[in-house]
Design an enzyme around this catalytic site. Structure first.
Site, short mmCIF file in Angstrom:
data_model
loop_
_atom_site.label_atom_id
_atom_site.label_comp_id
_atom_site.label_asym_id
_atom_site.label_seq_id
_atom_site.Cartn_x
_atom_site.Cartn_y
_atom_site.Cartn_z
N SER A 188 -34.52 9.84 4.21
CA SER A 188 -34.31 8.95 5.35
C SER A 188 -34.59 7.49 4.95
O SER A 188 -35.61 7.20 4.33
CB SER A 188 -35.25 9.37 6.48
N GLY A 189 -33.66 6.62 5.27
CA GLY A 189 -33.82 5.19 4.97
C GLY A 189 -33.33 4.81 3.59
O GLY A 189 -33.42 3.66 3.17
N THR A 223 -26.08 6.10 5.32
CA THR A 223 -25.14 5.66 6.36
C THR A 223 -24.54 4.32 5.97
O THR A 223 -23.34 4.09 6.17
CB THR A 223 -25.88 5.59 7.71
N ASN A 277 -37.14 4.69 9.23
CA ASN A 277 -35.89 3.92 9.23
C ASN A 277 -35.61 3.42 10.64
O ASN A 277 -35.58 4.22 11.58
CB ASN A 277 -34.75 4.84 8.72
N SER A 305 -32.22 5.27 12.00
CA SER A 305 -32.13 6.59 11.38
C SER A 305 -31.09 7.47 12.09
O SER A 305 -31.12 7.60 13.32
CB SER A 305 -33.50 7.25 11.43
N SER A 306 -30.19 8.06 11.30
CA SER A 306 -29.19 8.96 11.90
C SER A 306 -29.89 10.25 12.28
O SER A 306 -30.53 10.87 11.42
CB SER A 306 -28.09 9.30 10.90
N GLY A 322 -31.25 14.17 3.85
CA GLY A 322 -31.71 14.68 2.56
C GLY A 322 -32.82 15.70 2.75
O GLY A 322 -33.27 15.97 3.87
N GLU A 356 -36.25 17.42 3.15
CA GLU A 356 -37.43 16.92 3.89
C GLU A 356 -38.64 17.80 3.67
O GLU A 356 -38.52 19.03 3.70
CB GLU A 356 -37.12 16.86 5.40
P1 ATP Z 1 -31.37 8.23 7.68
O1 ATP Z 1 -31.40 9.53 6.94
O2 ATP Z 1 -32.67 7.96 8.36
O3 ATP Z 1 -30.21 8.08 8.57
P2 ATP Z 1 -30.06 6.54 5.76
O4 ATP Z 1 -30.16 7.09 4.39
O5 ATP Z 1 -28.79 6.74 6.48
O6 ATP Z 1 -31.31 7.06 6.57
P3 ATP Z 1 -29.50 3.75 6.18
O7 ATP Z 1 -29.61 3.70 7.65
O8 ATP Z 1 -28.16 3.80 5.58
O9 ATP Z 1 -30.39 4.96 5.65
O10 ATP Z 1 -30.27 2.52 5.50
C1 ATP Z 1 -31.51 2.08 6.00
C2 ATP Z 1 -31.55 0.59 6.00
O11 ATP Z 1 -31.59 0.11 4.66
C3 ATP Z 1 -30.32 -0.08 6.61
O12 ATP Z 1 -30.45 -0.23 7.98
C4 ATP Z 1 -30.30 -1.42 5.90
O13 ATP Z 1 -31.18 -2.29 6.52
C5 ATP Z 1 -30.86 -1.09 4.53
N1 ATP Z 1 -29.81 -0.87 3.53
C6 ATP Z 1 -29.33 0.28 3.08
N2 ATP Z 1 -28.40 0.09 2.13
C7 ATP Z 1 -28.27 -1.23 1.99
C8 ATP Z 1 -27.46 -2.08 1.16
N3 ATP Z 1 -26.61 -1.56 0.28
N4 ATP Z 1 -27.60 -3.41 1.27
C9 ATP Z 1 -28.49 -3.93 2.13
N5 ATP Z 1 -29.29 -3.20 2.94
C10 ATP Z 1 -29.18 -1.87 2.87
MG MG Z 2 -28.29 7.52 8.26
#
Ligand code: ATP
Ligand code: MG
Length: 719
Positions: free
Chosen positions: A134-135, A139, A190, A193-194, A419, A421
């Site tokens: 997560s984070g 996404t 996050n 977070s999705s 991912g 957990e």
């Molecule tokens: P979750 O499993 O909780 O949904 P995730 O893996 O989908 O987590 P994201 O929401 O894609 O995580 O990313 C978390 C945060 O990290 C984003 O909101 C953004 O602020 C930052 N982030 C991620 N990737 C980038 C990037 N390539 N450039 C800049 N910031 C990023």
């Molecule tokens: Mg996500």
């Protein structure tokens, strides 16, 4: 030495001798500084420590993408890097003769995937599997890839069709803010977070233009609507409404400024994601008109008021619980009923009284619920409405963006799933998530590692086989038949017998005794069992597992919602005449599927789709838990590298033969060398050429190169 040579990034058949020479020169010039190593297979030796050092050096040099053989590692920059995602850069990767020669990037993966669809004689569907904790940036990555395809796979620019093309690409992109508003939330790990898994299929026509898309979602965390951990929030959409509604809308939805809702914790924090206008605009683009939107928001406001209903303990068990003694609570019932267009008294009665059918005549008995039961029924009502609303939104999005089957022939799938957990307390949600990750890992192993090794055997190449971890035994433990963790939990649901957490633990331990992936539970005081996953052992607590798996929905709640006059609720809860008549005749309903069974079925469906694609992998890594730029915490990264088995992946990529040229091309390119070098002894190069010519059994694809061959081939380029 061999390792370094093998470590060069894969060179496709289409490349000429030039690229080979470049590879060679790079190799001969000695080791590059750590942060310049674009591929983790080039670190020497490949260990967790060296991989970690390389990633750290690159992160500190603002280099966020690194190849790891067949996988791309994406480090979250935690800061805006607009130049890294500009349309110009997208076009550069798209136009590059060899995108894999550019810096590692998600656009390389995007472009290679895109080319794979078209370059093969028989087009093959592709998929990109984005994983990470997560984070970590899954996404974000999926969104960027969607934008990439919206640019590179746009329809031609004739004015009229361009308008249509723009609409469909834009509409596909618009599905993101809507799904994120309703399916994402701020958690401890996050801010965005999705809370669901997502597979989006980008549909391409024979000219490789994107004509539509289809979305499939998995396991929405619906409990969040009625229960949020401290410091976490409800789904974004609730905050967006409360902050962004106009004065008029506030009046209609009974959301006065500063109103306190118990299901809306931490609303004083404003996040980037709290933008109501963006969601509304995107909904409009997807064809959800303003009156329908207003109905949706009215229903959501109804849920917020429902959450403010509080019950008091009843002194007399035969009497229903009273509402908490305050006018506010009564007001909440009234407003909730008003917004959900439900009759007020039946609403309250359904929350407080259970109806039981018993006996031959199916007589109806009414039993007042305890205070805890009333709370559960209230929460269940909200979860039921919200999850159906989410599913409805997904279906509306699909009908808006899905292309007519005749207008597309291939697709690129993007998978953004939770991912692996492992928390101090793990329950059914983690079991499902980790089960999904085991399946995906198996898919990875089957598709990449095994396929590679089998190819070498077929080619008759000398090769010391890498022992990859086959996780079939773990999957057998979780999902196998006849006896597995899933089957045992399902059996408990089916038998519907009162069973304590300790009893469930004992049943699992005795029925599955001796299974290699079932860990012993000696130290824990709480009933639990351990599963040794490929990414590490996880302790699952058995308390509440069966109930969560049943996810019971009292039929009275559904019947109540079917009475609503609200147009949205009418769609979400249609009356089924057959079901109604069955009920009236006292016939039992069809058995309801458990959470695990439903999840297993949707996972199997997903894997069937993935098996029909060529997969590509992006592993997102979170450099620190605080979301800070320029901060690389080695321990945190290390555990993520272990969890995704990255080092094993690098080992096999590094030990393999990543440079593959068909025999035909090889002969054409290097035949010259034979003429330059007199054939005094049968060196590997000439041998290989001759074998191909004479039609003797030999590799159809030359998996290059051993050291002596390199020395032979290096001759001409060095003058
Ligand atoms: P979750 O499993 O909780 O949904 P995730 O893996 O989908 O987590 P994201 O929401 O894609 O995580 O990313 C978390 C945060 O990290 C984003 O909101 C953004 O602020 C930052 N982030 C991620 N990737 C980038 C990037 N390539 N450039 C800049 N910031 C990023
Ligand atoms: Mg996500």
């Amino acid at each position: 030495m061999l390792q370094q040579v093998n470590g060069h990034s894969s060179v496709s058949d289409a490349q000429g001798g030039e690229s080979f020479r470049e590879d060679l020169q790079e190799f001969l010039s000695g080791e590059a500084p750590l942060h310049q190593l674009d591929d983790l297979t080039k670190v020497n030796p490949v260990t967790l420590e060296t991989v970690l050092r390389c990633l750290q050096a690159r992160y500190m040099a603002d280099t966020f993408y690194t190849n790891a053989g067949c996988t791309l590692v994406a480090l979250n920059p935690f800061k805006p890097v607009p130049q890294l995602y500009s349309p110009e850069l997208m076009r550069e990767y798209h136009a590059a003769p060899q995108p894999q020669k550019l810096k590692p990037h998600i656009f390389t993966v995007g472009e290679q995937t895109y080319r794979n669809v078209k370059s093969l004689i028989e087009p093959v569907n592709q998929s990109i599997i984005v994983s990470g904790e997560s984070g970590a940036g899954k996404t974000w990555t999926s969104r960027c890839l969607m934008k990439f395809y919206a640019v590179v796979a746009a329809s031609p620019t004739s004015w009229d069709s361009h308008k249509i093309a723009e609409r469909i690409e834009q509409r596909i992109l618009n599905s993101n803010p809507v799904m994120e508003a309703f399916g994402n939330a701020c958690t401890l790990r996050n801010n965005n977070s999705s809370r669901f898994g997502k597979f989006i299929q980008l549909q391409l026509n024979s000219a490789q233009q994107m004509t539509g898309a289809a979305v499939q979602t998995y396991l929405l965390e619906k409990t969040r609507v009625a229960c949020q951990a401290s410091s976490e929030r409800n789904f974004h959409i609730f905050y967006q409404m409360c902050k962004g509604a106009s004065a008029d809308e506030r009046l209609q939805w009974h959301l006065p400024k500063g109103a306190a809702f118990s299901w809306l914790p931490n609303s004083e924090r404003t996040l980037e994601e709290d933008c109501f206008e963006v969601t509304r605009e995107a909904m409009l683009h997807l064809g959800i008109e303003t009156p329908t939107q207003n109905n949706v928001f009215k229903v959501l406001a109804g849920l917020l008021h429902l959450g403010n209903i509080r019950f008091a303990d009843s002194e007399d068990e035969a009497q229903p619980c009273q509402l908490m003694d305050d006018a506010k609570c009564e007001g909440s019932v009234r407003t909730s009923a008003l917004l959900l267009l439900l009759p007020e008294d039946p609403l309250l009665e359904t929350l407080r009284i259970r109806t039981i059918r018993a006996g031959r005549q199916q007589q109806v008995f009414r039993k007042p619920c305890s205070r805890a039961e009333c709370d559960t029924r209230r929460d269940c009502l909200a979860k039921l409405v919200y999850s159906r609303l989410f599913d409805w939104l997904v279906s509306v999005i699909n009908s808006s963006i899905c292309a007519d089957p005749s207008s597309w022939s291939t697709f690129i799938g993007l998978l953004d799933v939770y991912g692996f957990e492992s928390f101090p307390h793990n329950s059914l949600e983690q079991l499902c998530i980790n089960y999904a990750n085991e399946k995906l890992q198996q898919h990875f192993v089957a598709h990449y590692l095994r396929a590679q090794q089998e190819e070498y055997t077929v080619e008759g190449l000398e090769w010391s086989f890498v022992n990859y971890q086959d996780n079939q035994t773990c999957l057998d433990l979780i999902e196998g038949s006849p006896l597995s963790i899933c089957s045992l939990i399902n059996e408990e649901c089916r038998l519907n017998r009162p069973s304590s957490a300790a009893q469930l633990q004992t049943r699992i331990e005795s029925a599955l005794a001796g299974r290699p992936c079932l860990g012993h539970n000696k130290l824990s005081r709480e009933p639990s069992f351990i599963v040794v996953h490929y990414a590490g052992p996880v302790r699952y607590h058995t308390a509440g597992l069966v109930e969560k798996n049943k996810d019971p929905i009292p039929p009275e709640l559904t019947r109540l919602l079917q009475q609503s006059q609200d147009p949205v609720l009418k769609v979400l809860f249609p009356t089924d005449p057959e079901e109604k008549s069955q009920e009236e005749q006292g016939q039992s309903r069809a058995p309801v599927l458990t959470v695990v069974s439903k999840f297993k079925a949707s996972l199997e469906q997903l894997l069937q789709v993935l098996h029909r694609t060529t997969p590509h992998y992006i592993r997102c890594i979170k450099p620190n838990g605080q979301g800070q730029a320029q901060t690389f915490l080695r321990e945190e990264v290390l555990s993520q590298l272990e969890a995704c088995g990255l080092v094993e992946t690098i080992h096999i990529s590094a030990a393999g033969f990543p440079i593959r040229v068909s025999h035909q091309n090889f002969v054409e390119r290097y035949e010259l060398l034979r003429r330059l070098r007199p054939r005094t002894s049968p060196g590997p190069c000439s041998l290989s050429l001759d074998e191909g010519r004479s039609g003797e059994r030999g590799p159809s694809v030359s998996h290059l190169f051993n050291h002596s061959l390199l020395s032979t081939c290096a001759g001409p380029s060095q003058g």
